[in-house]
Every structure is written in C-alpha cells, then in structure tokens.
Design a protein around this motif. Sequence first.
Motif, PDB file in Angstrom:
ATOM      1  N   ASN A  12     -14.462 -10.404  18.586  1.00 29.70           N
ATOM      2  CA  ASN A  12     -14.197  -9.111  19.220  1.00 29.70           C
ATOM      3  C   ASN A  12     -12.788  -8.587  18.992  1.00 29.70           C
ATOM      4  O   ASN A  12     -12.248  -7.863  19.823  1.00 29.70           O
ATOM      5  N   ALA A  13     -12.191  -8.969  17.890  1.00 27.27           N
ATOM      6  CA  ALA A  13     -10.874  -8.413  17.577  1.00 27.27           C
ATOM      7  C   ALA A  13     -11.039  -6.929  17.268  1.00 27.27           C
ATOM      8  O   ALA A  13     -12.112  -6.499  16.849  1.00 27.27           O
ATOM      9  N   PRO A  14      -9.991  -6.123  17.513  1.00 24.98           N
ATOM     10  CA  PRO A  14     -10.112  -4.687  17.244  1.00 24.98           C
ATOM     11  C   PRO A  14     -10.344  -4.441  15.753  1.00 24.98           C
ATOM     12  O   PRO A  14      -9.767  -5.126  14.910  1.00 24.98           O
TER      13      PRO A  14
ATOM     14  N   SER B 282      -2.733 -12.180  12.501  1.00 21.61           N
ATOM     15  CA  SER B 282      -3.769 -12.424  13.507  1.00 21.61           C
ATOM     16  C   SER B 282      -5.096 -12.754  12.840  1.00 21.61           C
ATOM     17  O   SER B 282      -6.123 -12.784  13.503  1.00 21.61           O
ATOM     18  N   ASN B 283      -5.055 -13.004  11.514  1.00 14.62           N
ATOM     19  CA  ASN B 283      -6.260 -13.349  10.778  1.00 14.62           C
ATOM     20  C   ASN B 283      -7.352 -12.289  10.951  1.00 14.62           C
ATOM     21  O   ASN B 283      -8.521 -12.593  11.116  1.00 14.62           O
ATOM     22  N   ASN B 284      -6.935 -11.027  10.967  1.00 14.15           N
ATOM     23  CA  ASN B 284      -7.886  -9.928  11.123  1.00 14.15           C
ATOM     24  C   ASN B 284      -7.990  -9.173   9.797  1.00 14.15           C
ATOM     25  O   ASN B 284      -7.118  -8.386   9.435  1.00 14.15           O
ATOM     26  N   LEU B 285      -9.071  -9.449   9.065  1.00 18.65           N
ATOM     27  CA  LEU B 285      -9.186  -8.873   7.724  1.00 18.65           C
ATOM     28  C   LEU B 285      -9.389  -7.375   7.742  1.00 18.65           C
ATOM     29  O   LEU B 285      -9.076  -6.682   6.777  1.00 18.65           O
TER      30      LEU B 285
ATOM     31  N   ALA C 180     -13.331   6.774  14.372  1.00 21.76           N
ATOM     32  CA  ALA C 180     -14.647   7.188  13.894  1.00 21.76           C
ATOM     33  C   ALA C 180     -15.122   6.287  12.751  1.00 21.76           C
ATOM     34  O   ALA C 180     -16.306   6.263  12.430  1.00 21.76           O
ATOM     35  N   PHE C 181     -14.184   5.552  12.124  1.00 19.74           N
ATOM     36  CA  PHE C 181     -14.549   4.699  10.996  1.00 19.74           C
ATOM     37  C   PHE C 181     -14.666   3.230  11.403  1.00 19.74           C
ATOM     38  O   PHE C 181     -14.832   2.372  10.552  1.00 19.74           O
ATOM     39  N   ALA C 182     -14.585   2.989  12.730  1.00 20.69           N
ATOM     40  CA  ALA C 182     -14.551   1.598  13.189  1.00 20.69           C
ATOM     41  C   ALA C 182     -15.765   0.818  12.698  1.00 20.69           C
ATOM     42  O   ALA C 182     -15.660  -0.361  12.362  1.00 20.69           O
ATOM     43  N   PHE C 183     -16.921   1.511  12.606  1.00 22.18           N
ATOM     44  CA  PHE C 183     -18.150   0.809  12.225  1.00 22.18           C
ATOM     45  C   PHE C 183     -18.045   0.193  10.821  1.00 22.18           C
ATOM     46  O   PHE C 183     -18.673  -0.811  10.526  1.00 22.18           O
ATOM     47  N   VAL C 184     -17.208   0.793   9.945  1.00 17.75           N
ATOM     48  CA  VAL C 184     -17.060   0.260   8.583  1.00 17.75           C
ATOM     49  C   VAL C 184     -16.365  -1.093   8.617  1.00 17.75           C
ATOM     50  O   VAL C 184     -16.689  -2.003   7.858  1.00 17.75           O
ATOM     51  N   PHE C 185     -15.367  -1.201   9.500  1.00 16.37           N
ATOM     52  CA  PHE C 185     -14.519  -2.396   9.492  1.00 16.37           C
ATOM     53  C   PHE C 185     -14.992  -3.476  10.462  1.00 16.37           C
ATOM     54  O   PHE C 185     -14.564  -4.616  10.371  1.00 16.37           O
ATOM     55  N   GLU C 186     -15.904  -3.111  11.395  1.00 17.41           N
ATOM     56  CA  GLU C 186     -16.334  -4.077  12.409  1.00 17.41           C
ATOM     57  C   GLU C 186     -16.881  -5.381  11.827  1.00 17.41           C
ATOM     58  O   GLU C 186     -16.560  -6.453  12.332  1.00 17.41           O
ATOM     59  N   PRO C 187     -17.706  -5.317  10.753  1.00 14.03           N
ATOM     60  CA  PRO C 187     -18.255  -6.577  10.227  1.00 14.03           C
ATOM     61  C   PRO C 187     -17.175  -7.575   9.794  1.00 14.03           C
ATOM     62  O   PRO C 187     -17.451  -8.766   9.666  1.00 14.03           O
ATOM     63  N   LEU C 188     -15.950  -7.092   9.560  1.00 14.12           N
ATOM     64  CA  LEU C 188     -14.891  -7.974   9.081  1.00 14.12           C
ATOM     65  C   LEU C 188     -14.160  -8.694  10.208  1.00 14.12           C
ATOM     66  O   LEU C 188     -13.354  -9.579   9.955  1.00 14.12           O
ATOM     67  N   THR C 189     -14.384  -8.270  11.435  1.00 14.88           N
ATOM     68  CA  THR C 189     -13.611  -8.854  12.535  1.00 14.88           C
ATOM     69  C   THR C 189     -14.357 -10.024  13.135  1.00 14.88           C
ATOM     70  O   THR C 189     -15.575 -10.152  13.004  1.00 14.88           O
TER      71      THR C 189
END
Lengths: 402, 251
Positions: free
Chosen positions: B36-38, B207-210, B24-33
């Motif tokens: 299309n990384a999870p 994986s360089n996924n912040l 449910a919080f994915a939208f907060v972290f999406e800008p950091l990926t």
Amino acid sequence: MIAPARDRGGPIRPDGDVVVGSGVDRLGALVAMMIGVGLLAVPLVTYRANRIVAGDTRSVMEALPLVGAVGLIVALVAIAGIAVLVRQPPLRLAAAAIGMALLFPAIGWAASYLTPPGNTFARVSPAAGFWLIGLALALLLADCLTRLRFGPWERLASLALAFALLAVLLASGSWNDVSLVREYAGRAESFWREGRQHLFLALGSLSAAILIGFPLGVLCHRARILKGATLQVLNIIQTIPSIALFGILMVPLGYLAAVSPLAHALGIRGIGAAPALVALFLYSLLPVVANTVVGLDQVAAPVVDAARGMGLSRRQQLFQVKLPLAFPIILTGIRIVLVQNLGLATVAALIGGGGLGTFIFQGIGQTAMDLVLLGAIPIVAMAFAAAVVLDAVVDLASGVRP
Amino acid sequence: MGWAGIGRLVVFALLVAFLTMPDAFAFVFEPLTENNAPAIYNQGSLWSLTVSHLTIVFGAGLASTVLAVALGIFVTRPSGLEFLPLSRSLVNIGQTFPPIAVLAVAVPLVGFGEAPTFIALFLYGLLPIFENTLGGLTQVPPLTLDAARGMGMGPTRRLFSVELPLALPVILAGIRLSIIINLGTATIGSTVAAKGLGEVIIAGLQSNNLAFVLQGGLVVALLAVLIHGLMGGIERFALRRLGGERGGALA
C-alpha cells in the motif's frame, strides 16, 4: 596530451605556434599569475583537528619549515619565470615537470610537519594554493605536450611515466600523513574491492556491448530498414537519466530473480550489480552500433567495387576489406563507451552495485571531502588513462606515423 | 506537421496532464507498489519539481553558452590563436571527468543545495558547446572570409554578419547536446539536496518504491524527447535561413 584522430586534419586556419607581439608568452603570464596567487594570496594546506570539523588554513610559510618554504617559493618563482620568458617547449615541459615533482612531495612534507607526532586524528589536506599551483603547472604541461605533437607511442610513454611517478610518491610514504592517504589507510581493503568492482562494471558492460553491438551494427549496415529503427531506439535510451534507468531495471530483474531459480542462482537480483551492468550495457550500445555502421558505410564505393571485381564474396568483402578499413572508427566508438562507462559506473553505488561511487556518496553523506576525493580521483585517473590509451590505439590503427 | 510533430504534441499533452493532475494516473503506477505504498510522489508537487529542474538546467545552459561561445570566438581570433591548440586539449581532457565527480567536488566548496548542481551542470555543459563553436567557426571557408574582407567588412562585422551566422546551426547543435545531457545529469543533483526530479527517483530508491523511480525517470525522459525535438526545429530554422544547400553539409 590527448590529440584525437579527428583533429589530425587540422583547422583551416594556421595552427598554434604563432608568435604574437613581444617576447612575453601570454599563457606563461597566466601560469605565472596563478603560481603567484597560489603562493602568496591563498593557503597551501588546511589543518583540521579531526576529519569532520572545520579546519584552519596554513600558508606556504606556515606549512613548511623555513628552508623548505623558501626553497619551494624560489623554485616555483623560477618556473613561473621560465613560463613567461622561455619559448622552447622542451624547456617549458621540463620546468613544469620539475614543478610537479616538487609540489607533490612538498604537500606530503607539510602534512608530516604539521601533524603532531603520534596524532592519528589530525587531518592535513591540500587547499586552494595547492590546487591553483597544480592547475597552473598542469596547464603549462598540457600546452607543451600539445605543441610537441607527440605520436601515439610517446603519449603512451608519458602516461606510463606519470603513473610510475605517482606510484613512487605513494609507495615512498611521503604522503602518508596527507588526509587523502589517511582515509585510504582506514579502508585499503574495501578501496581495492570497490575499485575492482568499478572496473568489472565498466569493462563487463563494454564487452557485452561489443559482443552484441558489433554484429548488430553489421546487420544494420546490411539492412537499411533495421538501421533507422535501431538507432532511433538506442537514441531514446540515451535520454533516460542514468539513476532512473538503473532504478527502472530493478523491476524486470527483480521479477526475473523471483520467478526463475536459475537467474537467482546466477546472482541476478533487483538490486546490486545486475541492473547496473544492464544499464551500462544499454548506454554502451549506441556508440558501438552507430560507429560500426558509420565505419562500414564510409568505405569508398570504388574500393568495394574493386573487391567485387577481384571475385570476393560478400562475406569476404566484409571481413577482408570493409572491416579493416572501418576498424579505427569502431575503435573510436569503443573509446567513447569506455570513458563514459567509467564515469557512469559511479551511479551504481546508489542501487547497491558497488564501485568507487560508494566512497563518493558516503563522503557526500558525511560531508567528508577526503572520502569524496578518494572515490573521485581514481575514477578521473582511470577515465583519463583510458582516453589516452585508446586515442593512441586509434592513431596506431589508422596508421598515423609516430 | 509530420507524424513526429503530432507524436510530440501528444507527448506534451500527456506530460502536462500528468504533472498537473498526477493522481488521475495513479492506476498506471499502482501495480508497481507494494504494501500500500503511495503510487504517486507525495512529498512535493511534481509540477514545481519539474519547474526547478528545468530552471537549473536552462540557467546553467545559458551560462555555459555565454562563456563557451565567447571562449570559442576568442581562440579563433588572431589575438587568441595561440590558445587554440591548448583549448582543444583541455576540452578533450575535461570530457573524461565524470559529472558526478564534478558535483561531489563542488559540494565542499559551495555547500549543499542548488549551487553545486549548477556548477557541475555549467562546467559539464561548456564542453559540447565550446567544441561545436570551434568546429562551426573553423569550418567557415577561407574563400567566404576573403570575399567578406573584399567587400570591405572589418573583423567585427565579419564575425557577426558572416562567421557567426554560418556557424550558428553547429553551435545550436552543441547547445542542444549540452542541455539534453544536463537534463539527465541534473537528476544526480538531488543526491546533494538540489530541488529537481531526481528527488522523486531517489525517494523511490530509498523506500524501494518503483512507482516513484519510474515516474521520475519517465518525466525526465519525456522532457528530453520534447526539448530535443524543439531545439532540432530551431536548428532546422537556422539552417533554412542559410539557404539550405550549405546547411545540408553542416548538419
């Protein structure tokens, strides 16, 4: 060896040198027991055909030629006897020091003796016996140094002597066949490079923290409102785990490098030394700021009044009265930061920032204990030396007579 | 309840919500990926990682507390007094060992996984608790002890009815410091394959996924803030039981 300034006042109860019961020294008994177990029950060194395979162990008698083994056993048993029966700290100190001076070359001798001539793959490393006897002697040494209550100059001299002896041991080539030195020999160049990088990370962030944190502390001392908020924020930063802070800082620094050619030209990147330096700097701020504030706050009101009565301006009061009086406490903050940074800089290796942590994480990855130690021992030695030196400086600054 | 208490409740609710339904919080972290990384850690449940993280921190904390308090009591009794100066120096020397070095040296001895992390946390956690136990016990005024002796208390009763209760707030402060330090240090345990929140951060670094790095770090930091507040509350309760005015001097 390390007697911090705050212990000087001493506990309320009688200290140390209380003789209890009979003539047997109980710490000495513990030391003697550890030496006994180390000599007889556990192996002195481990022999491996190459650096990765599991090794098999060698006891004292197997690891050294007969003369050497018997000599070492006799000497260590005599030292154990002194630890149990002799109470004069200088004699015990001499015994412990002689024990160390025999144990270390003995390991080098064992390594040369066990390694077949010309074989560069075999690895001889110290095993439980060495560590246990070494720990016993270190305990005895620490106890004597505590009881002798050395002043700052004597502590500095002891430290310099210990490092000089270590340098002689390594330079003499006596340890050349020990696994740790063999690991080093293969990567001497990168060892010194990463060592310098480690110092650069720890000292660079410390200097930045002093440059920013010291004025900030003075400001907080002057403006009460600023103090609460600043210390609150710095406290929260301390709770962020180091690898996360290193990682999180990659975002703004990576962004900065992407949008600003100047930042890019200065070597600022999302990965590497920049986020490590900034993270260490942020962790360093709290002790510097907090100790500056506490040091300035604790200057007695009558002293400040007297200064005011003498016609000193606020600036003069700060620089000529308060700061000199607060100096030892500010130095204590710097000591905390330096020791902490030398340890934390290890984590920089995880984000490509280099430093001695590189060897630790490589060693963990390859399950090569010697490589781990090649990184860990210099870090511990540097942190230890930094603590001793700065403790001595704090004592000298607060006017403790040697 | 003050503003700080309300703030903590909000933080707690947010944390539980994030751990139970992270997507449910994915939208907060999406800008950091990128690419299309999870956005949310997908190689294990965040909830169970948090539980193992806390288990190892509190398990090690409990073990350190038992040993450190016992040692602190021993060196302040007449029979252990001769070890007091030495133990002070050892604590000071021990503090110069970086936790990662302790962790790294433990691996060859006990293998990968939770064990080396437990050992490192246990050893590192000893120092603040031991130091504060010593501080708390040596701070008890000699007059108070004389009074207790005058009332006919034996050494054991003096320890349990007078010295330990008076030293309790200081000891609790040491335990809190030790737990907070270890919450962060436990993340490093994931470099030697211990289950914990460090796994999320390290997966992110690799994986360089912040987004991973940030959520792992945030969860640990929020846990630290909450536990800090909770244990601070316990300390204040212990102080109040002492009757306040002395407590003020101790804190």
